[in-house]
Design a protein around this motif. Structure first.
Motif, PDB file in Angstrom:
ATOM      1  N   UNK A  45       0.829  -1.213   0.000  1.00 54.76           N
ATOM      2  CA  UNK A  45       0.000   0.000   0.000  1.00 54.76           C
ATOM      3  C   UNK A  45       0.858   1.255   0.000  1.00 54.76           C
ATOM      4  N   UNK A  46       1.919   1.255   0.821  1.00 55.07           N
ATOM      5  CA  UNK A  46       2.802   2.428   0.893  1.00 55.07           C
ATOM      6  C   UNK A  46       3.504   2.662  -0.437  1.00 55.07           C
ATOM      7  N   UNK A  47       3.921   1.568  -1.085  1.00 50.52           N
ATOM      8  CA  UNK A  47       4.595   1.691  -2.372  1.00 50.52           C
ATOM      9  C   UNK A  47       3.625   2.173  -3.446  1.00 50.52           C
ATOM     10  N   UNK A  48       2.387   1.673  -3.397  1.00 46.87           N
ATOM     11  CA  UNK A  48       1.363   2.102  -4.357  1.00 46.87           C
ATOM     12  C   UNK A  48       1.078   3.595  -4.195  1.00 46.87           C
ATOM     13  N   UNK A  49       1.006   4.069  -2.949  1.00 48.39           N
ATOM     14  CA  UNK A  49       0.763   5.498  -2.689  1.00 48.39           C
ATOM     15  C   UNK A  49       1.817   6.364  -3.380  1.00 48.39           C
ATOM     16  N   UNK A  50       3.064   5.915  -3.299  1.00 50.64           N
ATOM     17  CA  UNK A  50       4.164   6.668  -3.913  1.00 50.64           C
ATOM     18  C   UNK A  50       3.979   6.773  -5.426  1.00 50.64           C
ATOM     19  N   UNK A  51       3.617   5.661  -6.059  1.00 45.06           N
ATOM     20  CA  UNK A  51       3.470   5.641  -7.523  1.00 45.06           C
ATOM     21  C   UNK A  51       2.200   6.397  -7.939  1.00 45.06           C
ATOM     22  N   UNK A  52       1.137   6.228  -7.190  1.00 46.88           N
ATOM     23  CA  UNK A  52      -0.112   6.925  -7.521  1.00 46.88           C
ATOM     24  C   UNK A  52       0.066   8.434  -7.434  1.00 46.88           C
ATOM     25  N   UNK A  53       0.839   8.878  -6.470  1.00 48.45           N
ATOM     26  CA  UNK A  53       1.121  10.313  -6.337  1.00 48.45           C
ATOM     27  C   UNK A  53       1.817  10.829  -7.586  1.00 48.45           C
ATOM     28  N   UNK A  54       2.798  10.058  -8.063  1.00 46.93           N
ATOM     29  CA  UNK A  54       3.528  10.459  -9.270  1.00 46.93           C
ATOM     30  C   UNK A  54       2.589  10.509 -10.472  1.00 46.93           C
TER      31      UNK A  54
END
Length: 681
Positions: A667-676
């Protein structure tokens, strides 16, 4: 002497019989007489006389002579292996069985049992013809003569020492008959001890080749409660041979992971029994016991820990160092057993490794015996796994240069284990990487990548991968100079399973760090590969244009991207291969705008990455998310278009579903990519 041999062809039966009896009486217990008679052309003359004779007593005496001769010198062995002895003996066995002539049958079975140690591979194949095995199977089931059954059992034991013969034997009812014979003769008495021993020895050979699953029926028979209890009974017997062969059966079955439900018995009965057999006064028992111990525990971490806890490593190490009369075979087995105890458990490695073990390994690495050298390299390989402090000790004590020398050993097992040990030591230490970048060492490793030995190919490729792990560009340049990009791609295309995974791991490590020259080299390299006959273009006889195109269509271009596409197919690859391919994509994206655009134009590759996001393996999911993040590259031009392309294909939708379904780390990694992705507006 020539005169006596010549009398074998006399037409008078009495003269023939007198001659063969005279020969028998002279050669018994006399190696010199045996050698002299062999030089006097005895073997072919006896065989000729047997073929022509119809006298049972003569045949029985002749069988005794041939059986006795087989215990002669090297010339005798050569003479037997080059003669028609097996064919003639098998003909007599079949004939006497058909005629129900038990005395002649028993004599020739005993003869075959004796000479089998001298025969060639071709002669063993002759013995294992289907009709012969069927006859042996029938006799094992129906004969009431224990002596005949014992002879057959000992013949089968000698025949099943390679996988092909084992397969032939296992296609008959012989294995089941051997088991049934043991179960029906499990009570101890002086009348059947020799037969019981032959049955146990035969089972210890028949259980060797079951790991590929071809002989599951036999494995199931061996695992039956009654059979296991019978073997445990023999393992507790006072006769060392009973204990040895019973333990060997358990070792073979446990090595194939067929005895999980009997772990308690293995720990409480078989392991202590083997420990006692290590001290047996009989040389052949003491030599065989450590090899059986090695096999028993090699794939069983719990048993390895039990073996360590009862002090087997200390015992074996002291025996190797202190016993001056220890045979090479016993030394090999002892060192391999130490290697097995340290192979799976980190705690075992750390607790077992001490100055005594270090001294023992150092003193035996340059042994004159190739088997001992191989065992030492195997042991170093085990101790160098996963524990950095132990690897440091091995390096500080000068083992790396010695192991590199062993890469040029004449024995392939020494090369294999030395390469495996170097592979482990090369992972983290720059000093080892520098030593391996030497031209002679790296050239040898390149040679191993083309070896017909699968393990040697695996360890050499793995060594290159570890050599390039977190290495500077100088090391990688040395690797790419010795192992061209074209050969690396060819291996990635043609190798299978674990070797392919390690080739991809090598590519991943070469590309890590963003060296644009390395990236461009691997991306621009193309190899031509011949298509298989199934893939070839089939020309129409009436179409000359198609015929002209056939040669051109017989080859296909292989590139890094085509390899990645194949490697990311979740239907044909395991998780480890897919993960390596995904991180190769990640590392490729560090090559700049041009490489990124090439990847973004490859819709097939992007869809495969997207498909793997749906994997049930969280490690694959994480790798796909890192791929997505790497493809965005906000600090490189046209990043907004890349975000748009990825969203259109379905990456954003899939990432959103992962965020709702996955563990915290994902989830934390997905948040990073979704932000980008969202910031591209």
């Amino acid at each position: 002497m020539e005169e006596i041999v010549g009398m074998l062809q006399n037409k008078d039966k009495n003269v023939q019989l007198s001659s063969i009896r005279t020969i028998k009486n002279q050669i018994i217990g006399s190696p010199n007489k045996k050698a002299q008679y062999v030089r006097a052309n005895l073997i072919p003359e006896v065989l000729k006389a047997i073929s022509l004779s119809k006298d049972d007593e003569f045949k029985i005496q002749a069988a005794h002579v041939l059986g006795s001769i087989s215990f002669g010198d090297t010339d005798t062995t050569v003479c037997i292996s080059e003669s028609d002895i097996v064919k003639i003996i098998m003909d007599e066995i079949i004939l006497s069985n058909n005629n129900h002539n038990l005395l002649v049958l028993s004599a020739f079975l005993k003869c075959l049992k004796n000479i089998i140690v001298c025969v060639s591979k071709t002669q063993i194949e002759e013995i294992c013809q289907h009709k012969n095995l069927q006859m042996f199977a029938f006799l094992l089931q129906k004969s009431e003569e224990i002596q005949i059954k014992e002879y057959i059992t000992r013949i089968i034991t000698k025949c099943c020492n390679d996988s092909e013969r084992h397969k032939q034997i296992s296609s008959t009812t012989i294995p089941e008959s051997i088991v049934n014979s043991l179960l029906s003769n499990s009570s101890f008495s002086s009348n059947n001890i020799s037969f019981q021993e032959s049955l146990l020895e035969c089972l210890s050979m028949l259980t060797i080749y079951n790991s590929n699953g071809e002989f599951n029926d036999f494995s199931q028979i061996m695992k039956q409660e009654k059979m296991v209890q019978t073997l445990l009974l023999f393992a507790s017997n006072s006769k060392p041979e009973f204990r040895l062969y019973s333990c060997k059966c358990f070792a073979n079955l446990n090595h194939q992971k067929n005895l999980e439900e009997y772990s308690y018995q293995l720990k409480q009965i078989i392991l202590p029994t083997l420990l006692r057999l290590l001290d047996d006064p009989s040389k052949h028992i003491a030599e065989e016991a450590p090899h059986i111990l090695d096999k028993l525990i090699r794939n069983d971490e719990n048993l390895q820990t039990s073996a360590f806890n009862v002090g087997i490593i200390t015992k074996l190490t002291n025996v190797i160092i202190e016993e001056k009369t220890l045979s090479n075979k016993q030394t090999q087995g002892a060192i391999h057993a130490i290697a097995a105890i340290a192979s799976l458990s980190t705690n075992n490695r750390m607790n077992a490794f001490n100055t005594t073990v270090l001294s023992m390994l150092s003193s035996k690495l340059n042994s004159n015996d190739e088997g001992v050298r191989a065992a030492v390299c195997d042991c170093i390989r085990s101790f160098s796994r996963s524990v950095k402090t132990l690897r440091t000790l091995l390096i500080e004590n000068g083992f790396v240069p010695l192991l590199i020398l062993r890469l040029s050993d004449d024995n392939i097992d020494v090369q294999k284990y030395a390469c495996g040990a170097i592979c482990n030591l090369a992972l983290e230490f720059s000093s080892v990487k520098d030593l391996l970048s030497d031209k002679s060492a790296i050239t040898k490793l390149v040679t191993f990548t083309k070896s017909s030995n699968i393990k040697l190919r695996l360890y050499s490729v793995w060594t290159f991968a570890n050599l390039c792990f977190m290495a500077d560009d100088k090391i990688k340049d040395c690797v790419l100079e010795a192992l061209p990009a074209s050969q690396i791609l060819e291996m990635a295309e043609t190798e299978k399973d674990l070797i392919k995974e390690k080739v991809l791991y090598l590519i991943r490590n070469i590309l890590f760090g963003g060296n644009i020259d390395h990236i461009r080299l691997l991306v621009s390299t193309t190899i031509l590969q011949k298509n298989s006959s199934d893939d070839m273009f089939m020309s129409d006889e009436n179409n000359k244009e198609n015929e002209e195109m056939e040669t051109e269509n017989n080859q296909s271009e292989i590139t890094l991207f085509s390899i990645l596409e194949k490697s990311l197919n979740c239907l044909t690859n395991d998780s480890f291969t897919i993960i390596q391919a995904l991180y190769i994509v990640c590392n490729l994206t560090t090559g700049g705008h041009e490489i990124l655009e090439t990847i973004l134009k490859n819709t097939t590759l992007l869809n495969l990455i997207l498909q793997n996001m749906s994997s049930e393996d969280p490690n694959i999911q994480i790798a796909t998310i890192w791929c997505t993040n790497s493809l965005i590259q906000r600090d490189i031009q046209n990043w907004q278009k890349r975000c748009e392309k990825l969203s259109q294909i379905g990456f954003e939708k899939k990432l959103f579903s992962l965020k709702n379904e996955s563990e915290t780390e994902i989830k934390m990694l997905v948040d990073k990519v979704m932000t980008a992705l969202h910031n591209e507006q």
